[in-house]
Design a protein around this motif. Structure first.
Motif, PDB file in Angstrom:
ATOM      1  N   ALA A   1       0.825  -1.213   0.000  1.00  0.00           N
ATOM      2  CA  ALA A   1       0.000   0.000   0.000  1.00  0.00           C
ATOM      3  C   ALA A   1       0.853   1.253   0.000  1.00  0.00           C
ATOM      4  CB  ALA A   1      -0.934  -0.011   1.215  1.00  0.00           C
TER       5      ALA A   1
ATOM      6  N   ARG B   1       2.838  -3.739   4.857  1.00  0.00           N
ATOM      7  CA  ARG B   1       2.144  -3.209   3.680  1.00  0.00           C
ATOM      8  C   ARG B   1       2.724  -1.866   3.238  1.00  0.00           C
ATOM      9  NH1 ARG B   1      -3.944  -2.951   3.906  1.00  0.00           N
ATOM     10  NH2 ARG B   1      -3.571  -2.628   1.671  1.00  0.00           N
TER      11      ARG B   1
ATOM     12  N   PRO C   1       2.012   5.889   2.585  1.00  0.00           N
ATOM     13  CA  PRO C   1       0.735   5.208   2.358  1.00  0.00           C
ATOM     14  C   PRO C   1      -0.141   6.020   1.397  1.00  0.00           C
ATOM     15  CG  PRO C   1       0.851   6.127   4.572  1.00  0.00           C
ATOM     16  CD  PRO C   1       2.220   6.227   3.995  1.00  0.00           C
TER      17      PRO C   1
ATOM     18  N   TYR D   1      -2.616   0.708   9.315  1.00  0.00           N
ATOM     19  CA  TYR D   1      -1.656  -0.314   8.876  1.00  0.00           C
ATOM     20  C   TYR D   1      -0.951  -0.898  10.089  1.00  0.00           C
ATOM     21  CZ  TYR D   1      -2.626   1.807   4.403  1.00  0.00           C
ATOM     22  OH  TYR D   1      -3.276   2.287   3.294  1.00  0.00           O
TER      23      TYR D   1
END
Lengths: 560, 357
Positions: free
Chosen positions: B47, B195, B214, B220
């Motif tokens: 991400a 991520r 992000p 997260y």
């Protein structure tokens, strides 16, 4: 030309048979015979294999379900520290040194090691080190009061080991045990190198030496270079803890990174110290059960030596997340990837040895087949870990744990088990039971794959190593349960091996000199070999002296 | 024998070019299978940019190694079956073949070419992650690892908080990445939010840096990835990626000193007095009061956080009371001692802490 003498006459009066038990014990305690020392190494290591395995099972029970309370965090941290330290220093190294001790003189036609007393000294120092480590459970008044085993992890990163973060004595037990084990390892390595260089029988030029001694030569050379810094680092750490030095004491300007370098300049060559003997067993067993000469002997020697040298320049791939910067990272990516070239050459040569053979799937060869496939996979996950940006994600995760267990268990232990079945008849004069051997193989194979195949995935899903428990909802639950179930299969398989070894000693079929129709010198002497090994020093004319003897019409001499 | 072996390395290169796309999709579906495990910490569900580039490299490496595996394992399997000893075989030993320099050369050179390709690609990804200049629009955060919690400092914004990192999302057209300057107050730790990016260690007496960006709002998760002592397992990471507006609001709130007047809430007022009279202030800071300790997390806006104890426990009055009573029941090995407060003091301190919005 003279051929290798096959010895029949053994002077029984020189053997221990018929002596009172006390004398037998005395003889084992004071022996300088390389075969007895080798066997003691192996038995001692098997004891620690069972202990280390038991620790692994306890950890897998704790991790089988999320938020488990089977053991406390303190106990779990001690378990993984002890498991790692035990398996590397008190199972892996001793068992491989034991095999080397037993086999190297027999395979090069020598009557003993070059320094028999140093040999006994090295063994007893290493043995003492293992017991010292476990004495910490009684004597290590540590972080959690009396009876505390070390809990700093097997690579004991500074400054967690400093007096401030690890008061008491548990870390001292770890430090001293690793230090003493290092002294023992260096002693044995020195012995093996000298033996191989100076004690080969007539006609055995280096280029005619079997591959097993060759690999032990490289392995022992690596021990000098790799174990010495670790042993020195233990002294530095002890100075930090007791004499006010500040090598690794970050609160006084010391360097945590320095310890990482010291540890991994040992730690990565150590992987090759352990895996080269595994290659060595494969090099002996695969040709015999394929009924073919080793393909590309010079290439195999060159690849082994290349692995030895390159393995000294890859250590910082364990430190890709320590912030070495792009230049440092790039160098270690390259060195690490390059080592896959000589390793690949080995796999291809084994493949070529099998190619065109008549493969006999006896138990030793079955373990070798497992070894080949698993070592291939371990090497390929190694390439993934060598790609630094991928490593930033995978390092210190369960993917790494799965990867190095694929090397240590999938390759080394499988090869070692194969070697047990292969040389057991030589050592005891009895064959191991084939049916029990197959049970052992299949149970261990299934268990291995359940545990270590599925262990890669939690790492990909973000599970770090060394956590005593985890939350629900991370997608790790089922995977950890499967991993735990695999551990049960592996345990049962290993217990069958131990049972088989004991049972076959009393009830096994007589083996004779040469049950596998093999080609190297150890099969020319009786089983078990007499204490002096060879009544007359053998003379060899090729890499496979017994092949020459069995095929006088077509000896190897004509082709080498 | 030598013929067929000589052909095999050529097979490697041909398969490589011709079927690269097929293998790529095979690997993708394998990974999709893994992703369907619904893990909030899946490295194959990136991400942010650093996690994306690492993912791209992973796909390449996985494809190459998968092809190598299929070829070598296939040959091995074929050899094991084809050349097995059959009962009908004669007792003669098979032809002894000692080696071939051409074959050795081919299976040395081809792996070298593969290695060089992988090495160059890897180097490129290292450089785009580690060696690109920091944009002026970047936000700075100092992250300090402690046994067993995280301290976050926003030096340019004058905000100090703990355990829950708030960052603005980064729009690729006008990137606002967050640069983390990292160190440790005690032992080594490692910051890993799978991520968003690969991990980076926080090492005492040393400064490391990394960046995250992000691209979608949300929470997260991650956790400490370097063994740091007893409670390494419960040193969790929470990164809240917010829209620029929400982030600005959060910063404004965090800049304020702590609430000190509790009209109509006598318990909270008394709790504040008890807190300030006890050893709490040696380790905890509450902005605007005499509590200036730095050993434990800053509590100025404790009530604005979702969790306590670095992630594993929900921030509810009951949990807070349990925690203050004896942290070791919830997180054994935590460095905060049990203060042996009586029930009344526990009640009022909990009332006070829950007011620190």
């Amino acid at each position: 030309m003279t051929t290798t003498p096959v010895l029949e006459a053994v002077d029984e009066t020189l053997e221990t048979q018929g002596k009172p038990p006390l004398n037998v014990i005395y003889e084992w305690l004071t022996t300088v015979d390389h075969k007895k020392i080798g066997l003691m190494y192996i038995c001692y290591a098997l004891l620690f294999l069972v202990i280390g395995g038991f620790e692994a099972v306890l950890m897998r029970i704790q991790l089988a379900i999320p938020n488990n309370h089977f053991v406390s965090p303190q106990v779990f941290n001690q378990l993984f520290t002890m498991h790692g330290t035990t398996m590397v220093f008190f199972m892996g190294m001793p068992i491989l040194f034991g095999m080397g001790n037993y086999l190297v003189p027999l395979m090069i036609g020598a009557r003993d090691m070059a320094f028999p007393r140093l040999n006994a000294f090295s063994f007893w120092v290493s043995a003492f080190a293992g017991f010292l480590l476990y004495f910490s459970y009684i004597g290590g008044s540590g972080l959690y009061a009396a009876g505390s085993a070390p809990d700093v992890g097997w690579f004991a990163y500074a400054p967690l080991t400093s007096k401030v973060f690890s008061p008491g004595h548990s870390t001292d037990y770890w430090t001293l045990a690793v230090f003493l084990s290092g002294i023992g390892s260096i002693g044995t390595a020195l012995n093996i190198v000298t033996t191989i260089l100076c004690m080969r029988c007539k006609g055995m030029k280096m280029s005619r030496m079997p591959l097993l001694p060759w690999l032990y030569l490289v392995m022992s050379g690596l021990v000098f270079v790799a174990v010495s810094p670790l042993t020195a680092a233990q002294i530095m750490l002890t100075f930090d803890r007791y004499l006010g030095a500040h090598f690794f004491d970050t609160q006084a300007g010391g360097s945590a990174i320095l310890w990482m370098h010291f540890f991994w300049i040992f730690g990565h060559p150590e992987v090759y110290v352990l895996v080269l003997p595994a290659f060595a067993f494969a090099n002996e067993i695969i040709p015999v059960f394929s009924r073919k000469a080793m393909f590309g002997y010079p290439a195999m020697v060159a690849a082994s030596v290349a692995i030895g040298f390159i393995s000294l320049s890859v250590w910082a791939h364990h430190m890709f997340t320590a912030g070495l910067g792009p230049a440092g990272n790039t160098f270690f990516v390259f060195a690490t990837m390059v080592i896959s070239v000589p390793t690949g050459i080995k796999i291809f040569n084994w493949l070529a040895t099998i190619w065109g053979g008549k493969i006999i799937f006896a138990v030793p060869m079955m373990f070798m087949v497992g070894f080949l496939f698993q070592f291939l996979i371990a090497g390929l996950t190694g390439i993934m870990l060598a790609a630094a940006p991928f490593n930033w994600q995978l390092s210190a995760s369960y993917f790494v744990v799965a990867h190095f267990h694929y090397v240590l268990v999938g390759a080394i232990v499988f090869s070692l088990f194969g070697a047990f079945y292969y040389w057991y008849p030589k050592v005891t004069g009895k064959m191991m039971d084939e049916t029990l051997g197959k049970w052992h193989f299949w149970l261990f194979l299934i268990g291995f794959h359940l545990t270590f195949d599925f262990m890669h995935i939690p790492g990909i899903l973000g599970m770090p190593r060394r956590i005593y428990t985890y939350e629900d909802g991370r997608g790790w639950n089922t995977l950890n349960l499967i991993v735990g179930i695999g551990a049960i299969f592996q345990s049962v398989g290993t217990l069958i091996l131990v049972y088989n070894m004991i049972r076959s000693y009393y009830k096994g079929k007589e083996a004779g000199h040469d049950p596998w129709d093999a080609w190297t010198l150890e099969w020319s002497v009786p089983s078990p070999p007499p204490s002096y090994n060879f009544a007359i020093e053998p003379t060899v004319n090729s890499r496979r002296p017994l092949w020459d003897l069995k095929h006088p019409e077509d000896p190897d001499t004509d082709y080498e | 024998m030598s013929l067929s072996t000589r052909r095999s390395p050529a097979d490697i290169s041909r398969t490589n070019s011709r079927s690269a796309r097929i293998w790529r999709s095979a690997v993708m579906s394998l990974i999709a299978g893994t992703a369907s495990a619904q893990s909030p910490t899946n490295i194959f569900d990136p991400a942010g940019t650093p996690a994306h580039t690492a993912f791209g490299l992973s796909i390449l490496v996985l494809s190459v190694t998968l092809v190598i595996f299929l070829i070598v394992a296939g040959l091995l399997l074929y050899a094991l079956i084809r050349f097995r000893h059959r009962p009908t075989d004669s007792n003669r030993e098979p032809a002894q073949i000692y080696g071939s320099n051409q074959i050795e050369l081919s299976w040395t050179v081809i792996p070298i070419l593969i290695v060089v390709t992988l090495f160059l690609t890897t180097t490129r990804v290292i450089l785009v992650t580690e060696a690109i200049p920091k944009p002026p629009s970047a936000m700075d955060v100092t992250a300090i690892g402690h046994q067993f919690w995280w301290e976050y400092n926003y030096p340019k914004l004058g905000v100090v908080t703990a355990n829950e990192l708030h960052v603005p999302i980064s729009d690729p057209s006008s990137p606002t990445p967050t640069y983390l300057t990292m160190s440790s107050a005690d032992v080594s730790h490692s910051f890993w939010v799978p991520r968003l990016a690969g991990k980076m260690d926080l090492i005492p007496n040393r400064v490391n840096t990394m960046w995250i960006d992000p691209q979608a709002t949300g929470l997260y998760l991650g956790q400490c990835a370097q063994y740091c002592g007893t409670q390494h397992a419960k040193m969790l990471l929470r990164v809240y990626a917010q829209t620029p507006q929400d982030f600005a609001t959060w910063i404004e709130q965090q800049k304020k000193p702590a609430v000190q007047d509790f009209p109509g809430n006598a318990a909270a007022a008394e709790g504040q007095t008890v807190f300030m009279k006890n050893a709490c202030i040696n380790c905890h800071a509450i902005k605007g009061t005499v509590a200036t300790g730095r050993f434990g997390p800053d509590l100025t806006h404790l009530a604005s956080r979702d969790t306590i104890a670095s992630g594993p426990i929900q921030n509810t009055p009951e949990n807070l009371r349990k925690w203050v009573n004896d942290p070791n029941t919830l997180k054994p090995g935590s460095l905060m001692p049990a203060m042996h407060l009586n029930d009344h003091d526990l009640d009022v301190i909990t009332a006070y802490l829950t007011q620190l919005h």
